[in-house]
Design a protein around this motif. Structure first.
Motif, short mmCIF file in Angstrom:
data_model
loop_
_atom_site.label_atom_id
_atom_site.label_comp_id
_atom_site.label_asym_id
_atom_site.label_seq_id
_atom_site.Cartn_x
_atom_site.Cartn_y
_atom_site.Cartn_z
N GLY A 104 0.87 -1.33 0.11
CA GLY A 104 -0.12 -0.04 0.00
C GLY A 104 0.86 1.27 0.03
O GLY A 104 1.98 1.27 0.57
N ASP A 105 0.36 2.09 -0.60
CA ASP A 105 1.08 3.68 -0.48
C ASP A 105 0.64 3.82 0.86
O ASP A 105 1.32 5.24 1.54
N ALA A 106 -0.32 3.53 1.56
CA ALA A 106 -0.68 4.04 3.10
C ALA A 106 -1.36 2.74 3.72
O ALA A 106 -1.90 1.78 3.08
N CYS A 107 -1.37 2.64 4.95
CA CYS A 107 -1.97 1.46 5.66
C CYS A 107 -3.04 1.82 6.56
O CYS A 107 -2.73 2.85 7.35
N LEU A 108 -4.16 1.47 6.39
CA LEU A 108 -5.29 1.79 7.32
C LEU A 108 -5.46 0.77 8.34
O LEU A 108 -5.09 -0.50 8.05
N VAL A 109 -5.41 1.27 9.71
CA VAL A 109 -5.34 0.33 10.83
C VAL A 109 -6.38 0.37 11.77
O VAL A 109 -6.85 1.63 12.21
N ILE A 110 -7.41 -0.76 11.81
CA ILE A 110 -8.45 -0.91 12.38
C ILE A 110 -8.21 -1.95 13.47
O ILE A 110 -7.89 -3.09 13.31
N LEU A 170 -6.88 13.16 1.62
CA LEU A 170 -6.78 14.47 0.78
C LEU A 170 -5.18 14.92 1.34
O LEU A 170 -4.39 15.57 0.44
N GLU A 171 -5.14 14.98 2.58
CA GLU A 171 -3.92 15.57 3.31
C GLU A 171 -2.64 14.71 2.51
O GLU A 171 -1.56 15.22 2.40
N LEU A 172 -2.96 13.48 2.29
CA LEU A 172 -1.82 12.62 1.69
C LEU A 172 -1.50 12.75 0.22
O LEU A 172 -0.78 12.09 -0.53
N GLY A 173 -2.57 13.41 -0.44
CA GLY A 173 -2.76 13.63 -1.72
C GLY A 173 -3.06 12.57 -2.52
O GLY A 173 -2.88 12.25 -3.87
N PHE A 174 -3.89 11.46 -2.06
CA PHE A 174 -4.39 10.49 -2.49
C PHE A 174 -5.78 10.77 -3.19
O PHE A 174 -6.39 10.05 -4.03
#
Length: 177
Positions: A104-110, A170-174
């Motif tokens: 991932g370009d980022a990881c969502l953690v739940i 949005l902050e990450l530019g995604f």
């Protein structure tokens, strides 16, 4: 710009969904809503679908017309009940956590348990932004106050609602405005 560079730039963003939450919990419902949001924003969902939360995120992303890549620990390409567009059987057991962290370009953690912690630490080591769900309990609630170590390898951008998640993306530019 070369054709290769243009192709790389046009690749949809990918967000890994990591963690665990039980059906009926607020975290589970937010995982589902997050999957749908990612899909509607054109972001590819990467999920192992091993927990109810990661599975429902994948199901909702598919239901919203999104793309879901599932990296599973087994070597079984014949998994019929896995919610995904692309199935990657790695045959590596828990070692597939590195693949999840890197995909991932980022990881969502739940929420999360020990497997989630290992994925988060690997994502941290490889400078992937972390998007922990807060306010619902579980390990993700502690991530902002207790990062994997002191290095500050990547941003930790907490969210507690789908609207906050959209803002973080949005902050990450995604997401384009």
């Amino acid at each position: 710009m070369s054709d290769t560079a243009a192709a790389i730039r046009s690749r949809p963003r990918q967000v890994c969904v990591l963690g665990s939450a039980e059906p009926g919990s607020q975290a589970y419902e937010l995982a589902a809503a997050a999957g749908e949001l990612l899909a509607t924003l054109g972001i590819t969902v990467v999920s192992g679908c091993g927990s109810p939360a990661t599975r429902v995120a994948a199901e909702r992303a598919l239901g919203a017309g999104g793309t879901v890549v599932s990296i599973v620990p087994s070597d079984d390409i014949g998994l019929e009940d896995w919610p995904c567009s692309v199935l990657i059987p790695c045959g590596m057991g828990d070692a597939r956590n590195l693949l999840m962290a890197l995909a991932g370009d980022a990881c969502l953690v739940i929420g999360g348990r020990a497997g989630t912690i290992s994925e988060v630490c690997l994502a941290w080591l490889h400078h992937r932004p972390l998007l922990p769900l807060t306010g619902c309990g579980g390990w993700s609630d502690q991530l902002e106050r207790n990062p994997p170590d002191e290095r500050g390898n990547s941003p930790i951008l907490p969210w507690g609602s789908v609207e906050e998640l959209r803002t973080r993306l949005l902050e990450l530019g995604f997401v384009e405005v």
